[in-house]
Design a protein around this motif. Sequence first.
Motif, PDB file in Angstrom:
ATOM      1  N   ILE B 150      28.879 -14.632  -5.381  1.00 54.15           N
ATOM      2  CA  ILE B 150      29.900 -14.877  -4.363  1.00 54.15           C
ATOM      3  C   ILE B 150      29.382 -16.013  -3.473  1.00 54.15           C
ATOM      4  O   ILE B 150      28.378 -15.857  -2.774  1.00 54.15           O
ATOM      5  CB  ILE B 150      30.147 -13.615  -3.506  1.00 54.15           C
ATOM      6  CG1 ILE B 150      30.514 -12.440  -4.417  1.00 54.15           C
ATOM      7  CG2 ILE B 150      31.256 -13.868  -2.485  1.00 54.15           C
ATOM      8  CD1 ILE B 150      30.604 -11.112  -3.698  1.00 54.15           C
ATOM      9  N   TYR B 151      30.033 -17.161  -3.550  1.00 54.36           N
ATOM     10  CA  TYR B 151      29.645 -18.314  -2.738  1.00 54.36           C
ATOM     11  C   TYR B 151      30.390 -18.271  -1.405  1.00 54.36           C
ATOM     12  O   TYR B 151      31.520 -17.793  -1.343  1.00 54.36           O
ATOM     13  CB  TYR B 151      30.007 -19.616  -3.461  1.00 54.36           C
ATOM     14  CG  TYR B 151      29.231 -19.863  -4.731  1.00 54.36           C
ATOM     15  CD1 TYR B 151      27.968 -20.426  -4.694  1.00 54.36           C
ATOM     16  CD2 TYR B 151      29.778 -19.536  -5.970  1.00 54.36           C
ATOM     17  CE1 TYR B 151      27.250 -20.664  -5.867  1.00 54.36           C
ATOM     18  CE2 TYR B 151      29.068 -19.761  -7.145  1.00 54.36           C
ATOM     19  CZ  TYR B 151      27.809 -20.330  -7.082  1.00 54.36           C
ATOM     20  OH  TYR B 151      27.101 -20.561  -8.236  1.00 54.36           O
ATOM     21  N   TYR B 152      29.740 -18.767  -0.344  1.00 53.72           N
ATOM     22  CA  TYR B 152      30.467 -18.873   0.913  1.00 53.72           C
ATOM     23  C   TYR B 152      30.131 -20.178   1.624  1.00 53.72           C
ATOM     24  O   TYR B 152      29.108 -20.797   1.365  1.00 53.72           O
ATOM     25  CB  TYR B 152      30.224 -17.662   1.820  1.00 53.72           C
ATOM     26  CG  TYR B 152      28.813 -17.477   2.320  1.00 53.72           C
ATOM     27  CD1 TYR B 152      27.867 -16.824   1.548  1.00 53.72           C
ATOM     28  CD2 TYR B 152      28.427 -17.938   3.588  1.00 53.72           C
ATOM     29  CE1 TYR B 152      26.575 -16.642   2.007  1.00 53.72           C
ATOM     30  CE2 TYR B 152      27.133 -17.768   4.061  1.00 53.72           C
ATOM     31  CZ  TYR B 152      26.213 -17.113   3.245  1.00 53.72           C
ATOM     32  OH  TYR B 152      24.933 -16.942   3.700  1.00 53.72           O
ATOM     33  N   PHE B 190      39.289 -15.515   0.642  1.00 50.60           N
ATOM     34  CA  PHE B 190      38.942 -15.832  -0.737  1.00 50.60           C
ATOM     35  C   PHE B 190      39.790 -16.979  -1.269  1.00 50.60           C
ATOM     36  O   PHE B 190      41.006 -16.979  -1.061  1.00 50.60           O
ATOM     37  CB  PHE B 190      39.214 -14.638  -1.656  1.00 50.60           C
ATOM     38  CG  PHE B 190      38.143 -13.588  -1.653  1.00 50.60           C
ATOM     39  CD1 PHE B 190      36.887 -13.859  -2.165  1.00 50.60           C
ATOM     40  CD2 PHE B 190      38.408 -12.314  -1.152  1.00 50.60           C
ATOM     41  CE1 PHE B 190      35.913 -12.879  -2.177  1.00 50.60           C
ATOM     42  CE2 PHE B 190      37.430 -11.336  -1.162  1.00 50.60           C
ATOM     43  CZ  PHE B 190      36.180 -11.622  -1.674  1.00 50.60           C
ATOM     44  N   ALA B 191      39.164 -17.893  -1.990  1.00 52.21           N
ATOM     45  CA  ALA B 191      39.932 -18.825  -2.820  1.00 52.21           C
ATOM     46  C   ALA B 191      40.133 -18.113  -4.156  1.00 52.21           C
ATOM     47  O   ALA B 191      39.171 -17.789  -4.833  1.00 52.21           O
ATOM     48  CB  ALA B 191      39.157 -20.119  -3.031  1.00 52.21           C
ATOM     49  N   LEU B 192      41.408 -17.830  -4.476  1.00 55.01           N
ATOM     50  CA  LEU B 192      41.658 -17.037  -5.686  1.00 55.01           C
ATOM     51  C   LEU B 192      42.597 -17.773  -6.630  1.00 55.01           C
ATOM     52  O   LEU B 192      43.668 -18.235  -6.233  1.00 55.01           O
ATOM     53  CB  LEU B 192      42.264 -15.674  -5.313  1.00 55.01           C
ATOM     54  CG  LEU B 192      42.636 -14.769  -6.486  1.00 55.01           C
ATOM     55  CD1 LEU B 192      41.410 -14.415  -7.319  1.00 55.01           C
ATOM     56  CD2 LEU B 192      43.312 -13.491  -6.000  1.00 55.01           C
ATOM     57  N   ALA B 268      37.338 -26.404   1.899  1.00 56.31           N
ATOM     58  CA  ALA B 268      37.156 -25.555   3.085  1.00 56.31           C
ATOM     59  C   ALA B 268      38.446 -24.885   3.547  1.00 56.31           C
ATOM     60  O   ALA B 268      38.597 -24.554   4.708  1.00 56.31           O
ATOM     61  CB  ALA B 268      36.534 -26.352   4.242  1.00 56.31           C
ATOM     62  N   LYS B 269      39.392 -24.672   2.619  1.00 56.78           N
ATOM     63  CA  LYS B 269      40.594 -23.911   2.973  1.00 56.78           C
ATOM     64  C   LYS B 269      40.374 -22.420   2.781  1.00 56.78           C
ATOM     65  O   LYS B 269      41.240 -21.614   3.113  1.00 56.78           O
ATOM     66  CB  LYS B 269      41.777 -24.370   2.112  1.00 56.78           C
ATOM     67  CG  LYS B 269      42.300 -25.741   2.499  1.00 56.78           C
ATOM     68  CD  LYS B 269      43.420 -26.143   1.574  1.00 56.78           C
ATOM     69  CE  LYS B 269      43.777 -27.614   1.780  1.00 56.78           C
ATOM     70  NZ  LYS B 269      44.411 -28.162   0.575  1.00 56.78           N
ATOM     71  N   ALA B 270      39.254 -22.058   2.176  1.00 49.37           N
ATOM     72  CA  ALA B 270      38.886 -20.646   2.046  1.00 49.37           C
ATOM     73  C   ALA B 270      37.379 -20.540   2.219  1.00 49.37           C
ATOM     74  O   ALA B 270      36.645 -21.462   1.857  1.00 49.37           O
ATOM     75  CB  ALA B 270      39.316 -20.097   0.699  1.00 49.37           C
ATOM     76  N   ALA B 271      36.937 -19.398   2.759  1.00 48.80           N
ATOM     77  CA  ALA B 271      35.524 -19.279   3.116  1.00 48.80           C
ATOM     78  C   ALA B 271      34.668 -18.802   1.961  1.00 48.80           C
ATOM     79  O   ALA B 271      33.467 -19.075   1.917  1.00 48.80           O
ATOM     80  CB  ALA B 271      35.378 -18.328   4.299  1.00 48.80           C
ATOM     81  N   HIS B 272      35.252 -18.026   1.013  1.00 48.91           N
ATOM     82  CA  HIS B 272      34.469 -17.479  -0.098  1.00 48.91           C
ATOM     83  C   HIS B 272      35.147 -17.799  -1.423  1.00 48.91           C
ATOM     84  O   HIS B 272      36.364 -17.941  -1.484  1.00 48.91           O
ATOM     85  CB  HIS B 272      34.359 -15.952   0.001  1.00 48.91           C
ATOM     86  CG  HIS B 272      33.849 -15.462   1.316  1.00 48.91           C
ATOM     87  ND1 HIS B 272      34.671 -15.276   2.405  1.00 48.91           N
ATOM     88  CD2 HIS B 272      32.608 -15.119   1.722  1.00 48.91           C
ATOM     89  CE1 HIS B 272      33.950 -14.852   3.428  1.00 48.91           C
ATOM     90  NE2 HIS B 272      32.690 -14.747   3.049  1.00 48.91           N
ATOM     91  N   VAL B 273      34.337 -17.838  -2.461  1.00 51.97           N
ATOM     92  CA  VAL B 273      34.896 -17.901  -3.812  1.00 51.97           C
ATOM     93  C   VAL B 273      33.899 -17.231  -4.748  1.00 51.97           C
ATOM     94  O   VAL B 273      32.688 -17.327  -4.558  1.00 51.97           O
ATOM     95  CB  VAL B 273      35.187 -19.355  -4.265  1.00 51.97           C
ATOM     96  CG1 VAL B 273      33.908 -20.119  -4.563  1.00 51.97           C
ATOM     97  CG2 VAL B 273      36.103 -19.375  -5.472  1.00 51.97           C
ATOM     98  N   GLY B 281      32.199 -24.937 -11.829  1.00 53.82           N
ATOM     99  CA  GLY B 281      32.481 -24.017 -10.732  1.00 53.82           C
ATOM    100  C   GLY B 281      31.214 -23.341 -10.251  1.00 53.82           C
ATOM    101  O   GLY B 281      31.206 -22.154  -9.945  1.00 53.82           O
ATOM    102  N   HIS B 282      30.137 -24.077 -10.204  1.00 51.26           N
ATOM    103  CA  HIS B 282      28.862 -23.474  -9.841  1.00 51.26           C
ATOM    104  C   HIS B 282      28.233 -24.202  -8.654  1.00 51.26           C
ATOM    105  O   HIS B 282      28.810 -25.133  -8.101  1.00 51.26           O
ATOM    106  CB  HIS B 282      27.922 -23.448 -11.032  1.00 51.26           C
ATOM    107  CG  HIS B 282      27.566 -24.815 -11.531  1.00 51.26           C
ATOM    108  ND1 HIS B 282      28.477 -25.815 -11.638  1.00 51.26           N
ATOM    109  CD2 HIS B 282      26.392 -25.323 -11.951  1.00 51.26           C
ATOM    110  CE1 HIS B 282      27.877 -26.899 -12.102  1.00 51.26           C
ATOM    111  NE2 HIS B 282      26.613 -26.634 -12.299  1.00 51.26           N
TER     112      HIS B 282
END
Lengths: 325, 423
Positions: B150-152, B190-192, B268-273, B281-282
């Motif tokens: 979980i990245y933030y 979350f960015a989902l 930066a439109k979502a805090a976690h992904v 995506g890493h």
Amino acid sequence: MPNGESLTSVRPVEAGRTDRAPQRRPLPPGGASRRRRGGRRRERLAPYILLAPAVLIIVLLRLWPLVLGVNFSFTGDGDRDGTVVGLDNYRELFADPLFRGALRNVGLLVLLLPVAVAIPGLLATFIYLRVPGHRLYRSAYFFPAVLSPVIVGAIFNLLLAFDGPLNAVLGGVGIGPTDWLGDPDVAMFVVVGVHVWATFGMGLVVFLAGFATLDASLLDAARVDGASLPQTIRHVIVPSLSRTIQFVFVTTMIGMLTSMFGLLYVMTSGGPEGSTYLPEYYIWIQQGQMNRPALASAASTVLFLVMLVVGLLQISLLRRAVREV
Amino acid sequence: MKQRAVWPAVLAVAALALGGCGSASGTRSSPGGSEGKLVVWDWKSGEAAAAPYIEKAKADFARKHPGVTVEFVAQPYEQYYTLLGTAIQSGTGPDVILFNGGGRIRDRADALLPLDEYVAEDRQRLGGWDAFTKDGKTYAAPVTLQGHPIYYNRTLYEKAGLDPASPATTWPEFIADCATITRKTGAKCFALGNKEGYGIQFFLSALGSGVFTPQQYDDWIAGKRDWSSPHVKRIFALWKETQDAKLNSDGPNSTAMFNDAFAVFQSAKAAHVIGLMSDVGHWKDFSEFLTADKLGVMRAPVVVPGTTPSLAYDGGIGYGVAKWTKDPKMAADLVRSLSSTDALSAFYAQAGAIASDTTIDVSQGGPAAAAIVADIKTGKPALHVALSSQTLDLMGRLSQQLLSGSITVDEVVKQLAASDQAG
């Protein structure tokens, strides 16, 4: 006389082009038998030799693979690879709600077909009737037809994104955002709409070609008689273009059923909730992703039969409609 | 006339139905290939970022086997397994083959040589072997590890007045932090992206260790999955809650995870992904946008008290040896060169892959890479990797229905249980 009868039964092949002119059938049975008596062996063989290349290509490259595919659909996947499983694949297909949903979507496409044909038909009529700027419209309408579905899909993905420009415009006039590609009730219509937008140019060109053969004096006569535009379309244009309309109907249907893969792949991936699955997408998923080639063959066979039935139905319905007019 | 035309067709179809024969498997011919040459198939060697890795591995191999030519053939990934399937059918494929761990290699294990006797020395140094093991035999040596940290975004934490060094450790705290971030910065939690149904897979694997007890977790991986247990339902309920509480970025069912959802996080439109460890995506991808020191990696928050969150990962990609190769020892040596420390260091540095070799120094990669590598020792296999592709496909669609609210959690686990048992 049996000879004469068997000759008569061959007639429709010959009449395929002249269709409504059976009285022009050339030779009476008696004349045919006279010629056959005098015909040499070489002459008898000539048609077969001339037909051979076409027949061979159709048989080897079309029918034989088709038979192999149908055959393959009666075998198993995975552990049962190569073994005969009878109708198991078909049973599994029709038990799968995803495949049933895909078939339902085919039904939806058939229902939307008149709209997809009417749009190029109407626009072609306007161009033919020389509305102002018709030259510009003609090229503008055709332009999307040269774009690849992947590019069209990517463009509309951007336009229709939840935070995309369309929702922004709608928001500007006070309409709340719609998740165009994420709402299962809306997504299929959106994809069909984009497909129609991207392909109606082809139908339009065919319609314009049909208009080129239209007898202008009929239009002038209608105008002199004071017919309104709807009346002109209903009583002059539609009957004269019945062949063209028939052709556009069939090709649009085939296009909708077999060429929407690219759009679906890029725009929805069959989603949301599997609501935009079509048989061809289902076939691809089963064959490529799920490693079930035999099940995919069964689905292909079903799609083939559906296309056959829909195509034949359309042709017979349209024939009847043409005759009534 | 008509009847005469119809009957042969009916008979032909009936004959096919009764006697359906033929199959996807062809006849096996004897292996080809020449002495003094090894052919490698992969989808990596064509990438610029992988070039130093391939060079290092080739150099290492050349030291052991001077005079042997190694040819790398890069195939397009979309068609890789289709092409490979054809090669396997004919029995004349490459000598050394790159595989994804898990089902991809296990399905094709009968075309591969067990490598246990050749790679014994590398056992300790490398991690992620399980993904390349079937029935106790190892079929490939791992090159990278793939998992779901979980990245933030530490900048958003700072802007919201939270301490980026100590992210939430329990679910209620996490929700509270997210509420603060959204209030202060406008960014979602979350960015989902769940357009393809990948969102639920990442969610299940990243948060599962905070919901399942260790015993349940191990049972799930071992194939003993109790879909009706309250913990399984809790995960799917949690998935639905995140949407209902507006924690997710907008329109998740129409957002592709690759790479639209990641773009939402990067901008930066979502805090976690929930992202990946290797490939795309890493951490290295994200670092380019957020800068390495502003990218954090957190453990899954504890949802059910008494659980121990861990990093979910498996072996990512690894090289195996085909059964038909002329000199198995030589091919195995090439596999060992491809997973040598030197080569893997280059792969990590250039491509940002988390390598299977945990002795590699990752201190230059910033806090995210360090946090991931530190968690590898205690990590466990990802939950979704244990499921069949049929079940995953179904789970994707059901998860979309959960987000749109057209299905209940009970119905979801019921359908998934049926699919899991059938597969």
